[in-house]
Design a protein around this motif. Sequence first.
Motif, PDB file in Angstrom:
ATOM      1  N   GLU A  78      -5.685 -23.655  -5.561  1.00  0.00           N
ATOM      2  CA  GLU A  78      -6.833 -23.537  -4.658  1.00  0.00           C
ATOM      3  C   GLU A  78      -6.368 -23.251  -3.232  1.00  0.00           C
ATOM      4  OE1 GLU A  78     -10.644 -26.199  -3.098  1.00  0.00           O
ATOM      5  OE2 GLU A  78      -9.456 -26.832  -4.819  1.00  0.00           O
ATOM      6  N   GLN A  79      -5.303 -23.925  -2.794  1.00  0.00           N
ATOM      7  CA  GLN A  79      -4.771 -23.695  -1.455  1.00  0.00           C
ATOM      8  C   GLN A  79      -4.228 -22.284  -1.317  1.00  0.00           C
ATOM      9  OE1 GLN A  79      -6.302 -26.329   0.044  1.00  0.00           O
ATOM     10  NE2 GLN A  79      -4.560 -26.144   1.424  1.00  0.00           N
ATOM     11  N   SER A  80      -3.578 -21.810  -2.399  1.00  0.00           N
ATOM     12  CA  SER A  80      -3.041 -20.450  -2.373  1.00  0.00           C
ATOM     13  C   SER A  80      -4.150 -19.426  -2.259  1.00  0.00           C
ATOM     14  CB  SER A  80      -2.211 -20.205  -3.646  1.00  0.00           C
ATOM     15  OG  SER A  80      -1.767 -18.875  -3.696  1.00  0.00           O
ATOM     16  N   GLN A  81      -5.247 -19.647  -2.994  1.00  0.00           N
ATOM     17  CA  GLN A  81      -6.390 -18.739  -2.924  1.00  0.00           C
ATOM     18  C   GLN A  81      -7.004 -18.735  -1.538  1.00  0.00           C
ATOM     19  OE1 GLN A  81      -7.650 -16.638  -5.120  1.00  0.00           O
ATOM     20  NE2 GLN A  81      -6.372 -17.140  -6.890  1.00  0.00           N
ATOM     21  N   SER A  82      -7.020 -19.903  -0.885  1.00  0.00           N
ATOM     22  CA  SER A  82      -7.696 -20.010   0.403  1.00  0.00           C
ATOM     23  C   SER A  82      -6.958 -19.284   1.514  1.00  0.00           C
ATOM     24  CB  SER A  82      -7.882 -21.485   0.776  1.00  0.00           C
ATOM     25  OG  SER A  82      -6.622 -22.079   1.029  1.00  0.00           O
ATOM     26  N   VAL A  83      -5.632 -19.071   1.372  1.00  0.00           N
ATOM     27  CA  VAL A  83      -4.869 -18.413   2.428  1.00  0.00           C
ATOM     28  C   VAL A  83      -4.653 -16.934   2.125  1.00  0.00           C
ATOM     29  CG1 VAL A  83      -3.698 -20.533   3.064  1.00  0.00           C
ATOM     30  CG2 VAL A  83      -2.640 -19.019   1.385  1.00  0.00           C
ATOM     31  N   LYS A  84      -5.206 -16.408   1.063  1.00  0.00           N
ATOM     32  CA  LYS A  84      -5.070 -14.989   0.755  1.00  0.00           C
ATOM     33  C   LYS A  84      -5.746 -14.157   1.836  1.00  0.00           C
ATOM     34  CE  LYS A  84      -4.534 -14.784  -4.260  1.00  0.00           C
ATOM     35  NZ  LYS A  84      -5.124 -14.269  -5.522  1.00  0.00           N
ATOM     36  N   LYS A  85      -5.117 -13.053   2.173  1.00  0.00           N
ATOM     37  CA  LYS A  85      -5.658 -12.171   3.200  1.00  0.00           C
ATOM     38  C   LYS A  85      -5.628 -10.739   2.705  1.00  0.00           C
ATOM     39  CE  LYS A  85      -4.073 -15.066   7.044  1.00  0.00           C
ATOM     40  NZ  LYS A  85      -3.253 -15.117   8.288  1.00  0.00           N
ATOM     41  N   VAL A  86      -6.466  -9.907   3.310  1.00  0.00           N
ATOM     42  CA  VAL A  86      -6.434  -8.486   2.994  1.00  0.00           C
ATOM     43  C   VAL A  86      -5.400  -7.808   3.887  1.00  0.00           C
ATOM     44  CG1 VAL A  86      -8.842  -8.404   2.255  1.00  0.00           C
ATOM     45  CG2 VAL A  86      -8.273  -7.976   4.648  1.00  0.00           C
ATOM     46  N   SER A  87      -4.982  -6.617   3.502  1.00  0.00           N
ATOM     47  CA  SER A  87      -4.091  -5.843   4.354  1.00  0.00           C
ATOM     48  C   SER A  87      -4.791  -5.567   5.677  1.00  0.00           C
ATOM     49  CB  SER A  87      -3.730  -4.522   3.677  1.00  0.00           C
ATOM     50  OG  SER A  87      -3.034  -4.730   2.472  1.00  0.00           O
ATOM     51  N   PRO A  88      -4.143  -5.785   6.806  1.00  0.00           N
ATOM     52  CA  PRO A  88      -4.826  -5.597   8.085  1.00  0.00           C
ATOM     53  C   PRO A  88      -5.200  -4.157   8.378  1.00  0.00           C
ATOM     54  CG  PRO A  88      -2.492  -6.079   8.417  1.00  0.00           C
ATOM     55  CD  PRO A  88      -2.772  -6.306   6.971  1.00  0.00           C
ATOM     56  N   TRP A  89      -4.418  -3.198   7.839  1.00  0.00           N
ATOM     57  CA  TRP A  89      -4.757  -1.801   8.091  1.00  0.00           C
ATOM     58  C   TRP A  89      -4.167  -0.905   7.008  1.00  0.00           C
ATOM     59  CZ3 TRP A  89      -0.498   1.322   8.668  1.00  0.00           C
ATOM     60  CH2 TRP A  89       0.687   0.720   9.107  1.00  0.00           C
ATOM     61  N   SER A  90      -4.690   0.304   6.939  1.00  0.00           N
ATOM     62  CA  SER A  90      -4.172   1.323   6.026  1.00  0.00           C
ATOM     63  C   SER A  90      -4.222   2.670   6.730  1.00  0.00           C
ATOM     64  CB  SER A  90      -4.977   1.365   4.725  1.00  0.00           C
ATOM     65  OG  SER A  90      -6.320   1.727   4.984  1.00  0.00           O
ATOM     66  N   LEU A  91      -3.370   3.597   6.281  1.00  0.00           N
ATOM     67  CA  LEU A  91      -3.301   4.937   6.845  1.00  0.00           C
ATOM     68  C   LEU A  91      -3.217   5.934   5.704  1.00  0.00           C
ATOM     69  CD1 LEU A  91      -2.997   6.708   9.417  1.00  0.00           C
ATOM     70  CD2 LEU A  91      -0.518   6.465   9.150  1.00  0.00           C
ATOM     71  N   GLY A  92      -4.128   6.919   5.704  1.00  0.00           N
ATOM     72  CA  GLY A  92      -4.161   7.850   4.588  1.00  0.00           C
ATOM     73  C   GLY A  92      -4.408   9.280   5.006  1.00  0.00           C
ATOM     74  N   ILE A  93      -4.117  10.202   4.086  1.00  0.00           N
ATOM     75  CA  ILE A  93      -4.408  11.618   4.261  1.00  0.00           C
ATOM     76  C   ILE A  93      -5.347  12.047   3.142  1.00  0.00           C
ATOM     77  CG2 ILE A  93      -2.248  12.161   5.433  1.00  0.00           C
ATOM     78  CD1 ILE A  93      -1.168  13.191   2.765  1.00  0.00           C
ATOM     79  N   SER A  94      -6.100  13.114   3.393  1.00  0.00           N
ATOM     80  CA  SER A  94      -7.062  13.579   2.393  1.00  0.00           C
ATOM     81  C   SER A  94      -7.093  15.097   2.350  1.00  0.00           C
ATOM     82  CB  SER A  94      -8.469  13.039   2.706  1.00  0.00           C
ATOM     83  OG  SER A  94      -8.932  13.561   3.944  1.00  0.00           O
ATOM     84  N   GLY A  95      -7.546  15.609   1.219  1.00  0.00           N
ATOM     85  CA  GLY A  95      -7.844  17.016   1.045  1.00  0.00           C
ATOM     86  C   GLY A  95      -9.234  17.123   0.444  1.00  0.00           C
ATOM     87  N   PHE A  96     -10.038  18.087   0.905  1.00  0.00           N
ATOM     88  CA  PHE A  96     -11.431  18.110   0.468  1.00  0.00           C
ATOM     89  C   PHE A  96     -11.994  19.536   0.432  1.00  0.00           C
ATOM     90  CE2 PHE A  96     -11.159  17.140   5.009  1.00  0.00           C
ATOM     91  CZ  PHE A  96     -11.895  18.169   5.563  1.00  0.00           C
ATOM     92  N   GLY A  97     -13.067  19.684  -0.337  1.00  0.00           N
ATOM     93  CA  GLY A  97     -13.865  20.904  -0.315  1.00  0.00           C
ATOM     94  C   GLY A  97     -15.046  20.716   0.622  1.00  0.00           C
ATOM     95  N   TYR A  98     -15.516  21.840   1.190  1.00  0.00           N
ATOM     96  CA  TYR A  98     -16.638  21.787   2.134  1.00  0.00           C
ATOM     97  C   TYR A  98     -17.769  22.649   1.595  1.00  0.00           C
ATOM     98  CZ  TYR A  98     -19.414  22.886   6.298  1.00  0.00           C
ATOM     99  OH  TYR A  98     -20.441  23.085   7.179  1.00  0.00           O
ATOM    100  N   PHE A  99     -18.987  22.090   1.578  1.00  0.00           N
ATOM    101  CA  PHE A  99     -20.165  22.771   1.044  1.00  0.00           C
ATOM    102  C   PHE A  99     -21.290  22.688   2.072  1.00  0.00           C
ATOM    103  CE2 PHE A  99     -17.675  20.626  -2.170  1.00  0.00           C
ATOM    104  CZ  PHE A  99     -17.368  21.650  -3.060  1.00  0.00           C
TER     105      PHE A  99
END
Length: 209
Positions: free
Chosen positions: A20-41
């Motif tokens: 329970e203590q371990s679950q309570s201190v879980k955190k999300v990643s503070p940030w992420s950095l990504g690239i994308s490719g896309f089609g435009y319509f």
Amino acid sequence: MKKILILFFILCSFSAFAQEQSQSVKKVSPWSLGISGFGYFPTATNYIINDTIGYGGGVGLKFKGNVNRFLGFATEFNYTYASKDFYNVLSLNSHIIDIRESLVIQYETYKGENGFVPWLSIGVGATIYQPEYDVLGISSALDDFSGVGFNVNIGAGLKYNFRNFYTGIFVDWTYSLAYTNTQIYLLNRSTNAGNLDGVRAGIELGFRY
């Protein structure tokens, strides 16, 4: 036997408390950095040319900070290229740069954990538009019709988080106007705004801190 049962109960209780203590201190990643490719319509008629600016595609860069696993903020830089041919003689080539700030509603995994992450976003930003034309292979910039404006966008996607990176798919729709220095008179109306509304659909790949 009674002592063994008591000891077993104590050990189980301690294990449950530690978990329970371990679950309570879980955190999300503070940030992420990504690239994308896309089609435009394109989804709207451009007032300046009385037609759409054509289909295309582009690339993007996205930085996202997480407040918690349900809420984040994203900054995006996107470049889009679109092309439209008129009677196989004249081609309009559009270069669009979008800078966006978005609020992201999500269900993030905890830091270091794998799993699917659905998300929705809504945001506003700035748009820079640079059109070019090509006549029988000779191209030139339409500086009088280049413009700067704003955009409002909504998006949704599904990504999969690995331990230190992620991949996913997304789609968004953008309402965008770019204001030029030239007034255009068309069909009893005048405007100096180029309409760049469109849907982007693509894939993204990124790093999780």
